[in-house]
Design a protein around this motif. Structure first.
Motif, PDB file in Angstrom:
ATOM      1  N   TYR A   1       0.959  -1.245   0.074  1.00 19.53           N
ATOM      2  CA  TYR A   1      -0.044   0.018  -0.081  1.00 19.53           C
ATOM      3  C   TYR A   1       0.831   1.148  -0.120  1.00 19.53           C
ATOM      4  N   GLU A   2       1.733   1.197   0.876  1.00 21.66           N
ATOM      5  CA  GLU A   2       2.495   2.672   1.061  1.00 21.66           C
ATOM      6  C   GLU A   2       4.081   2.262   0.919  1.00 21.66           C
ATOM      7  N   PRO A   3       4.680   1.891   0.133  1.00 21.78           N
ATOM      8  CA  PRO A   3       6.285   1.771   0.195  1.00 21.78           C
ATOM      9  C   PRO A   3       6.818   2.929   0.265  1.00 21.78           C
ATOM     10  N   TYR A   4       6.191   4.226   0.010  1.00 23.19           N
ATOM     11  CA  TYR A   4       6.793   5.565   0.091  1.00 23.19           C
ATOM     12  C   TYR A   4       7.283   5.786   1.558  1.00 23.19           C
ATOM     13  N   LEU A   5       6.710   4.986   2.634  1.00 29.26           N
ATOM     14  CA  LEU A   5       7.074   5.077   4.078  1.00 29.26           C
ATOM     15  C   LEU A   5       8.551   4.648   4.189  1.00 29.26           C
ATOM     16  N   LYS A   6       9.046   3.856   3.225  1.00 28.71           N
ATOM     17  CA  LYS A   6      10.737   3.408   3.251  1.00 28.71           C
ATOM     18  C   LYS A   6      11.524   4.377   2.460  1.00 28.71           C
ATOM     19  N   ASP A   7      10.821   5.429   1.876  1.00 33.93           N
ATOM     20  CA  ASP A   7      11.667   6.229   0.774  1.00 33.93           C
ATOM     21  C   ASP A   7      13.126   6.648   1.678  1.00 33.93           C
ATOM     22  N   PRO A   8      14.176   6.438   1.179  1.00 31.72           N
ATOM     23  CA  PRO A   8      15.613   6.916   1.868  1.00 31.72           C
ATOM     24  C   PRO A   8      15.822   8.284   2.028  1.00 31.72           C
ATOM     25  N   VAL A   9      14.940   9.152   1.690  1.00 28.81           N
ATOM     26  CA  VAL A   9      14.911  10.818   1.770  1.00 28.81           C
ATOM     27  C   VAL A   9      14.678  10.733   3.433  1.00 28.81           C
ATOM     28  N   GLY A  10      13.830   9.979   3.981  1.00 20.87           N
ATOM     29  CA  GLY A  10      13.697  10.017   5.538  1.00 20.87           C
ATOM     30  C   GLY A  10      12.386  10.784   5.748  1.00 20.87           C
ATOM     31  N   TYR A  11      11.822  11.550   4.992  1.00 15.88           N
ATOM     32  CA  TYR A  11      10.815  12.522   5.580  1.00 15.88           C
ATOM     33  C   TYR A  11       9.435  11.593   5.765  1.00 15.88           C
ATOM     34  N   PRO A  12       8.928  10.661   4.763  1.00 23.97           N
ATOM     35  CA  PRO A  12       7.993   9.945   5.297  1.00 23.97           C
ATOM     36  C   PRO A  12       8.073   9.340   6.667  1.00 23.97           C
ATOM     37  N   LYS A  13       9.332   8.447   6.765  1.00 27.37           N
ATOM     38  CA  LYS A  13       9.463   8.098   8.099  1.00 27.37           C
ATOM     39  C   LYS A  13       9.351   8.970   9.435  1.00 27.37           C
ATOM     40  N   VAL A  14      10.025  10.009   9.165  1.00 28.03           N
ATOM     41  CA  VAL A  14       9.823  10.931  10.345  1.00 28.03           C
ATOM     42  C   VAL A  14       8.652  11.414  10.347  1.00 28.03           C
ATOM     43  N   MET A  15       7.775  11.972   9.529  1.00 27.67           N
ATOM     44  CA  MET A  15       6.409  12.308   9.618  1.00 27.67           C
ATOM     45  C   MET A  15       5.371  11.285  10.281  1.00 27.67           C
TER      46      MET A  15
ATOM     47  N   LEU B   1       3.153  10.859  -4.891  1.00 26.89           N
ATOM     48  CA  LEU B   1       2.717  11.058  -6.326  1.00 26.89           C
ATOM     49  C   LEU B   1       3.471  11.882  -7.013  1.00 26.89           C
ATOM     50  N   HIS B   2       4.421  12.423  -6.517  1.00 26.35           N
ATOM     51  CA  HIS B   2       5.228  13.496  -7.369  1.00 26.35           C
ATOM     52  C   HIS B   2       6.369  12.648  -8.276  1.00 26.35           C
ATOM     53  N   PRO B   3       6.548  13.037  -9.497  1.00 28.69           N
ATOM     54  CA  PRO B   3       7.671  12.379 -10.217  1.00 28.69           C
ATOM     55  C   PRO B   3       8.944  12.182  -9.688  1.00 28.69           C
ATOM     56  N   ARG B   4       9.306  12.682  -8.657  1.00 27.83           N
ATOM     57  CA  ARG B   4      10.790  12.721  -8.305  1.00 27.83           C
ATOM     58  C   ARG B   4      10.809  11.398  -7.071  1.00 27.83           C
ATOM     59  N   THR B   5       9.706  10.991  -6.898  1.00 23.09           N
ATOM     60  CA  THR B   5       9.565   9.903  -5.998  1.00 23.09           C
ATOM     61  C   THR B   5      10.084   8.757  -6.868  1.00 23.09           C
ATOM     62  N   THR B   6      11.006   7.926  -6.779  1.00 21.58           N
ATOM     63  CA  THR B   6      11.340   6.763  -7.755  1.00 21.58           C
ATOM     64  C   THR B   6      10.453   5.604  -7.780  1.00 21.58           C
ATOM     65  N   ALA B   7      10.043   5.332  -8.753  1.00 21.24           N
ATOM     66  CA  ALA B   7       9.035   4.164  -8.785  1.00 21.24           C
ATOM     67  C   ALA B   7       8.836   3.035  -7.694  1.00 21.24           C
ATOM     68  N   PRO B   8       9.992   2.523  -7.220  1.00 23.77           N
ATOM     69  CA  PRO B   8       9.800   1.459  -5.975  1.00 23.77           C
ATOM     70  C   PRO B   8       8.882   2.096  -5.059  1.00 23.77           C
ATOM     71  N   PHE B   9       8.852   3.258  -4.673  1.00 26.43           N
ATOM     72  CA  PHE B   9       8.130   3.820  -3.477  1.00 26.43           C
ATOM     73  C   PHE B   9       6.965   4.518  -3.796  1.00 26.43           C
TER      74      PHE B   9
END
Length: 381
Positions: A249-263, A313-321
């Protein structure tokens, strides 16, 4: 005054253009020094032009200076998205490269548009000697959440090793909303704290006879469960539900930029207890604190959700996330409902506030002597 602030804020475009074309201004420490100098000059400008009729509220200067920086954030977002060019190329390289992340871009859009509008509205009300406490609390919740996640995300994410001198200016934008929130919380409320007969009638109704409150309680409990699920998933909980949600559902939570996890951790440790407190406030009459804290948390959660949904949803987020295609509408609907829940709670508190007032004692209900009771006037505010 708000017109002057609006026009003067766009002078930031000239400063950015000059810095982008003069190499001497593009060194990391020069950027920091220039940023501090510009903030000081902007403050002195507003201090001098209001010297003849100084504002009674010191937050006026915070709003005026921050409105200037809103234009910079908006230009940053527009340039990273390729809509404008020639203003922030130097800053992307030697200033704050993390502003080019999906979260950074969405954060800058929020600051450059939503916060900018709020600053102009609050400046207008201060100039007209009108109250703005409720709007101010929404702003304080929004900007404090914004900067808390932003700063912690930089330090905890992949950009933690690329911190430049300009990074330290961000702490000013964290401390000011915290100071603003404390200032606004201790001010007298815009609405009465004590109610009379109408408040007593509203508070005598059981929950079963308040269907709108039942719905809100259910939504708040669902929001609490959603907050806990995503918080535990961000913490790499071994629970199967967390693993399934993170993967499908939300692999974005593991994006290495760190913001989703901190949020998610920010909402888990701070938002979750407040959501639980709001459930209590809808069940227990007389919780006058609901009018302030619901607005504050609404500002924080709406800003967080804007950056989170937009970033995923932004294009700068890589496809796996990104959100998987087969779960897209489900995840989007859940996030939108999660965003709307605090708005609905605020609407409930402010549309019919009698349930959340302290009830004034009526004649015969106090321990006052009869002579004092006769002299006491009870007014339903």
């Amino acid at each position: 005054m708000e017109t002057l602030v609006f026009l003067f804020s766009f002078s930031a475009l000239g400063i950015l253009y000059a810095m982008n074309t003069i190499p001497e201004f593009q060194e990391p420490y020069t950027i920091l020094a220039t940023g501090v100098a510009v903030l000081v000059v902007v403050f002195l400008f507003y201090f001098l032009i209001t010297r003849g009729n100084p504002p009674k509220d010191a937050l006026f200067f915070v709003f005026a200076v921050f409105s200037f920086t809103c234009v910079i954030d908006l230009v940053s977002a527009l340039e990273h998205d390729g809509i404008v060019s020639g203003f922030m190329e130097f800053y992307q390289k030697t200033g704050e490269p993390y502003l080019g992340t999906a979260y950074g871009i969405m954060m800058c859009y929020w600051d450059g548009i939503v916060h900018f509008i709020m600053y102009l509205m609050m400046i207008s009300r201060i100039t007209d000697r009108k109250a703005y406490r409720t709007l101010g609390l929404f702003w304080a919740g929004s900007l404090s959440a914004n900067m808390t996640v932003f700063i912690a995300g930089i330090l905890a994410g992949k950009y933690g090793s690329e911190i430049r001198p300009a990074f330290w200016i961000n702490f000013l934008f964290l401390l000011m909303p915290v100071w603003g929130a404390i200032t606004l919380f201790i001010r007298p409320k815009d609405r009465p704290l004590i109610g009379g007969y109408n408040a007593q009638h509203a508070q005598s109704m059981k929950l079963i006879w308040r269907p709108s409150d039942i719905i809100l309680v259910v939504l708040l409990l669902a929001a609490m469960a959603f907050t806990a699920l995503r918080g535990l998933a961000a913490l790499d909980s071994p629970l199967e539900a967390c693993s399934i949600y993170l993967k499908n559902y939300e692999p974005y939570l593991k994006d290495p930029v760190g913001y989703p996890k901190v949020m998610m951790l920010y909402l888990f440790f701070y938002g979750l207890p407040l959501l639980g407190a709001f459930v209590y406030g809808l069940l227990k009459p007389g919780c006058s604190w609901m009018s302030d804290w619901t607005v504050f948390l609404a500002g924080a959660m709406i800003q967080c959700q804007w950056a989170h949904i937009g970033g995923s949803l932004h294009p700068r987020t890589t496809a796996p996330f990104r959100i998987p295609d087969d779960a897209f509408w489900c995840v989007l609907a859940a996030n939108l409902l999660y965003t709307l829940t605090p708005i609905m709670v605020v609407s409930r508190v402010y549309s019919n506030h009698y349930f959340f007032l302290k009830i004034a004692p009526f004649p015969g209900q106090t321990g006052l002597p009869n002579s004092e009771e006769k002299d006491t006037k009870y007014k339903d505010k």
